[in-house]
Design a protein around this motif. Structure first.
Motif, PDB file in Angstrom:
ATOM      1  N   GLN A 354      -8.423  -2.878 -12.807  1.00 24.11           N
ATOM      2  CA  GLN A 354      -8.171  -3.636 -11.747  1.00 24.11           C
ATOM      3  C   GLN A 354      -6.587  -4.032 -11.432  1.00 24.11           C
ATOM      4  OE1 GLN A 354     -10.649  -4.123  -9.643  1.00 24.11           O
ATOM      5  NE2 GLN A 354      -9.227  -4.885  -7.998  1.00 24.11           N
ATOM      6  N   PHE A 355      -6.061  -4.397 -12.716  1.00 26.57           N
ATOM      7  CA  PHE A 355      -4.409  -4.604 -12.460  1.00 26.57           C
ATOM      8  C   PHE A 355      -3.731  -3.283 -12.367  1.00 26.57           C
ATOM      9  CE2 PHE A 355      -0.522  -5.057 -15.276  1.00 26.57           C
ATOM     10  CZ  PHE A 355       0.219  -6.035 -14.404  1.00 26.57           C
ATOM     11  N   TYR A 356      -4.306  -2.134 -12.864  1.00 23.30           N
ATOM     12  CA  TYR A 356      -3.259  -0.832 -12.436  1.00 23.30           C
ATOM     13  C   TYR A 356      -3.329  -0.619 -10.921  1.00 23.30           C
ATOM     14  CZ  TYR A 356      -2.222   4.077 -12.236  1.00 23.30           C
ATOM     15  OH  TYR A 356      -1.822   5.258 -11.782  1.00 23.30           O
ATOM     16  N   MET A 357      -4.658  -0.924 -10.422  1.00 22.46           N
ATOM     17  CA  MET A 357      -4.754  -0.795  -8.848  1.00 22.46           C
ATOM     18  C   MET A 357      -4.147  -1.403  -8.182  1.00 22.46           C
ATOM     19  SD  MET A 357      -8.823   0.694  -8.607  1.00 22.46           S
ATOM     20  CE  MET A 357      -9.438  -0.542  -9.566  1.00 22.46           C
ATOM     21  N   GLU A 358      -3.922  -2.670  -8.743  1.00 23.78           N
ATOM     22  CA  GLU A 358      -3.039  -3.707  -8.000  1.00 23.78           C
ATOM     23  C   GLU A 358      -1.813  -3.272  -7.804  1.00 23.78           C
ATOM     24  OE1 GLU A 358      -3.058  -6.949  -5.449  1.00 23.78           O
ATOM     25  OE2 GLU A 358      -4.778  -6.219  -6.560  1.00 23.78           O
ATOM     26  N   ILE A 359      -1.178  -2.978  -8.799  1.00 28.05           N
ATOM     27  CA  ILE A 359       0.250  -2.183  -9.007  1.00 28.05           C
ATOM     28  C   ILE A 359       0.356  -1.047  -8.043  1.00 28.05           C
ATOM     29  CG2 ILE A 359       1.943  -1.259 -10.438  1.00 28.05           C
ATOM     30  CD1 ILE A 359       1.625  -4.219 -10.699  1.00 28.05           C
ATOM     31  N   VAL A 360      -0.681  -0.121  -8.204  1.00 29.15           N
ATOM     32  CA  VAL A 360      -0.418   1.081  -7.127  1.00 29.15           C
ATOM     33  C   VAL A 360      -0.473   0.488  -5.664  1.00 29.15           C
ATOM     34  CG1 VAL A 360      -1.891   3.049  -6.238  1.00 29.15           C
ATOM     35  CG2 VAL A 360      -1.658   2.428  -8.737  1.00 29.15           C
ATOM     36  N   ARG A 361      -1.363  -0.609  -5.338  1.00 26.75           N
ATOM     37  CA  ARG A 361      -1.483  -0.935  -3.929  1.00 26.75           C
ATOM     38  C   ARG A 361      -0.107  -1.710  -3.508  1.00 26.75           C
ATOM     39  NH1 ARG A 361      -4.950  -3.956  -5.062  1.00 26.75           N
ATOM     40  NH2 ARG A 361      -6.774  -2.693  -4.455  1.00 26.75           N
ATOM     41  N   MET A 362       0.527  -2.390  -4.443  1.00 23.11           N
ATOM     42  CA  MET A 362       1.642  -3.064  -4.000  1.00 23.11           C
ATOM     43  C   MET A 362       2.795  -1.939  -3.804  1.00 23.11           C
ATOM     44  SD  MET A 362       1.983  -6.014  -6.667  1.00 23.11           S
ATOM     45  CE  MET A 362       0.862  -7.552  -6.709  1.00 23.11           C
ATOM     46  N   GLU A 363       2.872  -0.868  -4.647  1.00 25.45           N
ATOM     47  CA  GLU A 363       4.047   0.085  -4.461  1.00 25.45           C
ATOM     48  C   GLU A 363       3.606   1.002  -3.013  1.00 25.45           C
ATOM     49  OE1 GLU A 363       5.960   0.999  -8.454  1.00 25.45           O
ATOM     50  OE2 GLU A 363       4.439   2.359  -8.220  1.00 25.45           O
ATOM     51  N   LYS A 364       2.329   1.068  -2.588  1.00 28.63           N
ATOM     52  CA  LYS A 364       1.968   1.834  -1.658  1.00 28.63           C
ATOM     53  C   LYS A 364       2.275   1.214  -0.340  1.00 28.63           C
ATOM     54  CE  LYS A 364       1.046   5.641  -3.905  1.00 28.63           C
ATOM     55  NZ  LYS A 364       1.812   6.702  -3.863  1.00 28.63           N
ATOM     56  N   GLU A 365       2.530  -0.183  -0.299  1.00 33.86           N
ATOM     57  CA  GLU A 365       2.776  -0.946   0.770  1.00 33.86           C
ATOM     58  C   GLU A 365       3.935  -0.470   1.566  1.00 33.86           C
ATOM     59  OE1 GLU A 365       2.659  -5.100  -0.393  1.00 33.86           O
ATOM     60  OE2 GLU A 365       0.260  -5.279  -0.150  1.00 33.86           O
ATOM     61  N   LYS A 366       4.115  -0.183   2.649  1.00 32.51           N
ATOM     62  CA  LYS A 366       5.492   0.333   3.323  1.00 32.51           C
ATOM     63  C   LYS A 366       6.136  -1.116   3.930  1.00 32.51           C
ATOM     64  CE  LYS A 366       3.679   4.718   4.500  1.00 32.51           C
ATOM     65  NZ  LYS A 366       3.387   5.794   5.568  1.00 32.51           N
ATOM     66  N   LEU A 367       7.279  -1.226   3.384  1.00 31.35           N
ATOM     67  CA  LEU A 367       8.077  -2.364   3.953  1.00 31.35           C
ATOM     68  C   LEU A 367       9.260  -1.817   4.369  1.00 31.35           C
ATOM     69  CD1 LEU A 367       7.776  -4.891   0.571  1.00 31.35           C
ATOM     70  CD2 LEU A 367       6.421  -4.841   2.906  1.00 31.35           C
ATOM     71  N   LEU A 368       9.680  -2.448   5.758  1.00 31.99           N
ATOM     72  CA  LEU A 368      10.853  -2.073   6.208  1.00 31.99           C
ATOM     73  C   LEU A 368      12.151  -2.554   5.724  1.00 31.99           C
ATOM     74  CD1 LEU A 368       9.731  -2.042  10.139  1.00 31.99           C
ATOM     75  CD2 LEU A 368       9.985  -0.046   8.633  1.00 31.99           C
ATOM     76  N   PRO A 369      13.100  -1.692   5.248  1.00 28.79           N
ATOM     77  CA  PRO A 369      14.313  -2.123   4.610  1.00 28.79           C
ATOM     78  C   PRO A 369      15.291  -2.613   5.782  1.00 28.79           C
ATOM     79  CG  PRO A 369      14.589   0.275   4.676  1.00 28.79           C
ATOM     80  CD  PRO A 369      13.051  -0.250   5.202  1.00 28.79           C
ATOM     81  N   TYR A 370      15.746  -3.721   5.433  1.00 29.62           N
ATOM     82  CA  TYR A 370      16.822  -4.362   6.189  1.00 29.62           C
ATOM     83  C   TYR A 370      18.029  -3.561   6.745  1.00 29.62           C
ATOM     84  CZ  TYR A 370      14.433  -8.891   4.710  1.00 29.62           C
ATOM     85  OH  TYR A 370      13.473  -9.680   4.615  1.00 29.62           O
ATOM     86  N   ASP A 371      18.411  -2.711   5.906  1.00 30.82           N
ATOM     87  CA  ASP A 371      19.543  -1.809   6.297  1.00 30.82           C
ATOM     88  C   ASP A 371      19.031  -0.490   6.956  1.00 30.82           C
ATOM     89  OD1 ASP A 371      18.581  -0.829   4.021  1.00 30.82           O
ATOM     90  OD2 ASP A 371      20.417  -0.705   3.107  1.00 30.82           O
ATOM     91  N   ASN A 372      17.934  -0.281   7.039  1.00 32.70           N
ATOM     92  CA  ASN A 372      17.175   0.937   7.626  1.00 32.70           C
ATOM     93  C   ASN A 372      17.676   2.133   6.636  1.00 32.70           C
ATOM     94  OD1 ASN A 372      16.018  -0.281   9.811  1.00 32.70           O
ATOM     95  ND2 ASN A 372      18.140  -0.327  10.996  1.00 32.70           N
ATOM     96  N   SER A 373      18.029   1.791   5.716  1.00 35.31           N
ATOM     97  CA  SER A 373      18.383   3.199   4.703  1.00 35.31           C
ATOM     98  C   SER A 373      16.811   3.793   4.382  1.00 35.31           C
ATOM     99  CB  SER A 373      19.073   2.503   3.432  1.00 35.31           C
ATOM    100  OG  SER A 373      18.279   1.636   2.765  1.00 35.31           O
ATOM    101  N   LYS A 374      16.944   5.084   3.838  1.00 36.32           N
ATOM    102  CA  LYS A 374      15.789   5.647   3.345  1.00 36.32           C
ATOM    103  C   LYS A 374      15.793   5.743   1.836  1.00 36.32           C
ATOM    104  CE  LYS A 374      15.913   8.992   7.112  1.00 36.32           C
ATOM    105  NZ  LYS A 374      16.113  10.200   7.869  1.00 36.32           N
ATOM    106  N   ASN A 375      16.373   4.948   1.118  1.00 31.92           N
ATOM    107  CA  ASN A 375      16.190   4.873  -0.218  1.00 31.92           C
ATOM    108  C   ASN A 375      14.910   4.057  -0.543  1.00 31.92           C
ATOM    109  OD1 ASN A 375      18.763   6.152  -0.678  1.00 31.92           O
ATOM    110  ND2 ASN A 375      20.002   4.174  -0.386  1.00 31.92           N
TER     111      ASN A 375
END
Length: 434
Positions: A354-375
């Motif tokens: 469950q902990f592993y899947m929680e980390i995977v879920r957090m990493e897959k969340e798409k958050l828009l960067p403030y500077d619109n960079s693609k990094n």
């Protein structure tokens, strides 16, 4: 976990295979037909209305160029996986588990690989159109293995989540590699592997070139034939199909037991004969029997050599090397006179997954960067605390150099400030040994 797999012929809506695991508690808000299906441990009396809904939903979306991957009800998530133009796999799971889509989709890849490896893709494709009743009968061969893939706790492995091969850690692999190479050179065999239970001890370059899904299913076949027959066979010879090599012809998976649950296995054609393979394995491994005994007694089920000493606060851990595509895990990090009970192992195993899947879920969340960079920014450290008094654990995640990942389940009494230091020391220790 509670799952239900349905393998459907979309031409006529006929279910070729249905397998379900566990039992969901009845909920008045759930669709009755889904609950009825998920509650059945066997595959009889399938609600035809549900089959019709699943088939029509998928074909309708496909007609308009939409690829339907999943849909949701209040209590159930239904995942779709297209086997080919007229065959569809549907995996039903309780929504409450909130499993990342990537993890479920890979489970479907494993199931597809299993079908192809045991039955053969071309045979399934042909019979599904010409003789579906014959195919339905043939699929009885895969039921035991399907149940195992759906029921995570049967093997205590993490390969189905991490897409890496489960292995052992902390011993000198050179001795086993020398045995493996001698056998390989003598037989001119490119695909050879030595396993303990469902963990890889050593494997050839050819074996490692197989897809991760094929490697996972092969270790499952080597291991689970023991349990399905309730005996420990000395030798085994079974036909398999390998999509990554040539899916039009079958190969032989030949296995010889060295000691306990340690097997030497090769993928070959009509040669060698089983008796010849046994003689060759005995010739090159007999002188190493003391080392093999140590592997069998010291590394299983702990999966780590006694020389590796973990902090007493660690309850369970999962280490992943993305560079080599291996992972090592243990639910018994401390050497004890009395082995842990099955209930404790299942509890720790479930928490770590469950902990592993929680980390995977957090990493897959798409958050828009403030500077619109693609990094892309990766999360390299994370800890989780539990407010629930009944859940006595803390979790810590650590990543270094993009390739090395560590997931640790700690005792609740460890000071939160100490988790980072212990995790870093543990990761350094494991990197030296795997």
């Amino acid at each position: 976990m509670a799952y239900c797999l349905i393998f459907i012929n979309t031409n006529n809506g006929h279910p070729l295979l249905v397998r379900s695991t566990s039992i969901l508690e009845r909920n008045e808000h759930s669709p009755e037909m889904i609950l009825n299906l998920l509650e059945r441990p066997t595959d009889n009396q399938i609600p035809l209305a549900l089959i019709g809904i699943l088939t029509s939903s998928y074909t309708f979306s496909t007609k308009f160029g939409i690829q339907l991957r999943s849909c949701h009800t209040d209590d159930c998530t239904i995942h779709f996986y297209e086997y080919n133009e007229h065959l569809l796999m549907c995996l039903l799971e309780p929504t409450e588990y909130d499993i990342p889509n990537e993890c479920t989709q890979y489970k479907l890849v494993l199931l597809r690989t299993l079908f192809n490896m045991i039955i053969g893709y071309e045979y399934i494709d042909q019979k599904s159109q010409t003789n579906p009743q014959k195919l339905e009968n043939d699929l009885h061969l895969v039921k035991y293995y399907v149940d195992t893939i759906l029921n995570d706790e049967r093997t205590f492995s993490f390969g189905d989540l991490t897409q890496c091969s489960d292995t052992l850690c902390g011993f000198d692999r050179n001795i086993m590699y020398s045995c493996l190479k001698s056998i390989s050179d003598h037989l001119h065999c490119e695909h050879i592997c030595i396993t303990l239970s469902n963990r890889i001890i050593a494997s050839s370059t050819g074996w490692s070139r197989l897809t991760q899904a094929e490697q996972y299913i092969l270790t499952l076949l080597i291991t689970l034939n023991d349990y399905s027959n309730d005996i420990l066979p000395t030798t085994r010879d079974m036909p398999v199909y390998l999509d990554s090599i040539d899916r039009s012809r079958n190969y032989r998976l030949v296995s010889v037991r060295l000691l306990g649950q340690i097997y030497v296995s090769i993928l070959c054609s009509s040669t060698p004969k089983m008796s010849e393979f046994e003689d060759i394995v005995d010739r090159y491994c007999h002188s190493r029997i003391e080392h093999i005994q140590n592997l069998n007694s010291l590394l299983y089920p702990r999966a780590f050599h006694d020389d590796i000493i973990f902090d007493h606060n660690i309850l369970a851990l999962l280490y992943i090397n993305r560079q080599t595509h291996f992972c090592a895990s243990t639910l018994e990090p401390l050497k004890q006179n009395m082995p842990l009970s099955m209930s404790i192992k299942k509890h720790r195993y479930g928490l770590l997954r469950q902990f592993y899947m929680e980390i995977v879920r957090m990493e897959k969340e798409k958050l828009l960067p403030y500077d619109n960079s693609k990094n892309e920014t990766k999360m390299n450290e994370m800890y989780m605390l539990n407010d629930d008094e009944q859940i006595e654990h803390k979790c810590y995640f650590l990543r270094e150099q993009e390739y090395f990942e560590l997931y640790v389940l700690f005792d609740i009494n460890i000071p939160t400030i100490a988790m980072r230091g212990i995790s870093k020391k543990t990761l350094l220790l494991l990197r030296k040994n795997l």
